[in-house]
Design an enzyme around this catalytic site. Structure first.
Site: not given
Ligand code: 2HA
Ligand code: ZN
Length: 273
Positions: A118, A141, A143, A171, A212
């Site tokens: 990414e 990033h 999940h 909050e 995602h």
């Molecule tokens: O690197 O989360 O979006 C793995 C991920 C891709």
């Molecule tokens: Zn991801």
């Protein structure tokens, strides 16, 4: 001058601690998630000879907005679970080349690895955020489970989604008064998703990737981790509220407005009635 062992570097320790934490929260299964952390040359030089590049890794996008900048990043295909056990395999320290078309590896990614898949979304986001806040350093990033789930059950409208999160924990409005940006579903790892994310990052520090995960940006690890975990907590509460039969009462707009005044934050224009 003799260099200090890199594993003593505060930024390496922070990457190890944060990836471990995120893994334990269940937001980074397998190789899910990635972090990039902008470093200054002064921070790097006590630990590394910055004239000694190990290899050059090309990029398929324009990084000319970050020429000469240093980053520590998680590696492509690497598991957050393993970072603290084997930091030099799973992390890399990079510098963007003069033409902005590649990165020079200065440390890490020992087994021939490459930076996070990414990288386009991360670097394009750094470019966006640095224009707004020269002190922005972190892009993260992951999940986050309840936020991800909510992208299936809640309308993907930025205003509606943001208002729901604000209402789930008092909050929230204080932590992310600008709200949460949402991009369309796009293929991960592409320049297209990088551009879409970076464009939203001109207005938000949190950007949701439907079905995602979530992107966060900010000045330090605590700010970004705090942003994501606060939004994720609100999404968790939303999940319980839905499971308990739905909303019977909530924080109304007048109360949200009083909250904003008390904490000196400005809610995104037009999001409160
Ligand atoms: O690197 O989360 O979006 C793995 C991920 C891709
Ligand atoms: Zn991801």
């Amino acid at each position: 001058m003799k260099k200090i062992a890199i594993l003593e570097a505060p930024f390496v320790k922070e990457m190890m601690a944060t990836t471990t934490n995120l893994y334990r929260l269940g937001w980074d299964e397998r190789n899910g998630g990635n972090i990039s952390y902008l470093l200054t040359e002064e921070e790097v030089t006590p630990f590394l000879d910055v004239t000694d590049s190990l290899r050059t890794i090309p990029m398929q996008f324009d990084g000319s907005g970050l020429v000469g900048r240093y980053f520590i990043v998680t590696g492509s295909g690497k598991y957050f679970k393993n970072v603290a056990m084997a930091p030099s395999e799973n992390l890399g320290i990079l510098r963007v080349t003069k033409d902005g078309k590649a990165v020079e590896l200065l440390w890490g990614l020992d087994d021939g690895g490459v930076p996070t898949s990414e990288l386009p979304a991360h670097f394009m986001t750094h470019i966006s955020r640095l224009k707004i806040d020269p002190e922005n350093r972190i892009v993260m990033h992951n999940h986050a489970s309840h936020l991800l789930a909510m992208t299936f059950t809640h309308e993907l409208d930025e205003k509606k989604f943001t208002r729901t999160l604000w209402q789930m924990c008092t909050e929230c409005l204080v932590v992310f008064p600008e709200g949460v940006g949402i991009i369309p579903w796009l293929v991960p790892g592409t320049n297209e998703i990088g551009l879409a994310t970076a464009e939203k990052m001109n207005e938000f520090r949190l950007v949701l990737w439907p079905h995602h995960g979530i992107y966060g940006a900010g000045r330090d690890m605590d700010e970004v981790f705090g942003l994501i975990e606060t939004a994720e907590k609100a999404a968790e509460i939303y999940t319980y509220v839905q499971a308990q039969g739905g909303v019977k009462q909530t924080i109304n707009d007048e109360q949200l407005s009083d909250l904003a005044k008390a904490f000196g934050v400005t809610p995104r224009l037009g999001y409160l009635n």
